[in-house]
Write an enzyme that holds these catalytic residues in place. Sequence first.
Site, PDB file in Angstrom:
ATOM      1  N   GLU A   1      -5.707  29.772 -81.434  1.00  0.00           N
ATOM      2  CA  GLU A   1      -6.847  30.548 -80.926  1.00  0.00           C
ATOM      3  C   GLU A   1      -6.748  30.766 -79.421  1.00  0.00           C
ATOM      4  OE1 GLU A   1      -8.950  32.309 -82.405  1.00  0.00           O
ATOM      5  OE2 GLU A   1      -8.576  31.614 -84.433  1.00  0.00           O
TER       6      GLU A   1
ATOM      7  N   TYR B   1     -16.588  31.190 -78.549  1.00  0.00           N
ATOM      8  CA  TYR B   1     -15.746  31.792 -79.574  1.00  0.00           C
ATOM      9  C   TYR B   1     -14.785  30.759 -80.174  1.00  0.00           C
ATOM     10  CZ  TYR B   1     -11.960  34.160 -81.812  1.00  0.00           C
ATOM     11  OH  TYR B   1     -11.018  34.511 -82.727  1.00  0.00           O
TER      12      TYR B   1
ATOM     13  N   ASP C   1     -15.962  37.459 -80.995  1.00  0.00           N
ATOM     14  CA  ASP C   1     -15.129  38.039 -79.929  1.00  0.00           C
ATOM     15  C   ASP C   1     -15.306  39.559 -79.945  1.00  0.00           C
ATOM     16  OD1 ASP C   1     -13.814  38.823 -82.185  1.00  0.00           O
ATOM     17  OD2 ASP C   1     -11.830  38.134 -81.559  1.00  0.00           O
TER      18      ASP C   1
END
Length: 349
Positions: free
Chosen positions: A44, A127, A145
């Site tokens: 991520e 996020y 996002d």
Amino acid sequence: MHTLQEIQTQYARLPEVLLPWYQANARDLPWRRTKEPYCVWVSEIMLQQTRVEAVRGYYERFLAVLPTVSALAEASEETLLKLWEGLGYYSRVRNLQKAAKTVMLEHGSVFPQDYKSVRALCGIGDYTAGAICSICFEQPRAAVDGNVLRIMARITEDFSPIDLQDTKKKVAEYLENVYPVGACGAFTQSLMELGACICTPRSPKCAVCPVKSFCFANENGTQSELPVKLPKKEKRVEEKTVWLLECGDAFAIEKRAEKGLLSGLWQFPNAIGVQTPDIALRTAAEFGVQPTELCREVHKTHVFTHIRWEMTGYHMLCNVRDNRFTWATREELENIYALPTAFRIFLEE
Ligand code: SF4
């Protein structure tokens, strides 16, 4: 303008269509084969500001060298920066390591599971915390996002600017109300997949979209007007002169300052402003490298978030390896020194 009830209904319909669609259409990505929080976290962070295809190789190399949180916590700065070389936004990897140290010291070497502790780790925002908690721990936490904001702006035909914190909060709240128990990770990933493959910024593929039957933008033809964004600030332009000083089989490099843009990475010698070839040769002589020939002038641009470098590069052959610089062969530049893309692009010429 749609009513609150209409909007909530749009959100509520998402899981039932997105989950089966995701199951049938999900791309096979290396980080999707695991629910190990360390791996999901690394992926991520890499995926922020970077395309999936570019991340694949980096992700696999990073985990091969640093397979655990403790390995990351103990890695040298050179190793970290080299593994991240070319991905840009180097503060991401420094923060990864800071967070890994926190996991080791404050969480008994085990990645925390509660949202607050995950969110408190260095470099992890709403996020990333939402992605890790939903994908790895099946918690109803949204990962909002730009992709998710775009999808939701279109499905609900919401014209609020997506850069506003209030818009993000609102979308996260609505989504978290409809997170399906037992399929939280799949739901997060289905939204990411829809944004990446179908509801793309330009030319969304509405004809094959699983939510086309109830998407307001599709119904009213407003896809291209959404999402609304606040006007962007102009980037500051900085002109630079870059010296590619070659002596024997080695190039002069130096380490950047420990603070600021590209801190701690390596660079070719450079200065603010554009120097003419004659002046650049004179400056090189002042470096103590005795330039013998200016072989080539190259112009390159590199864009950062807030600034654009307009660079004039001079490739010069030299007689002396002055020790104010480190001298590295092409092979060493490839394998040892972390040279950011802004400078590496000169080597490609
Ligand atoms: S129907 Fe079109 S605009 Fe609506 S979510 Fe799907 S791709 Fe996006």
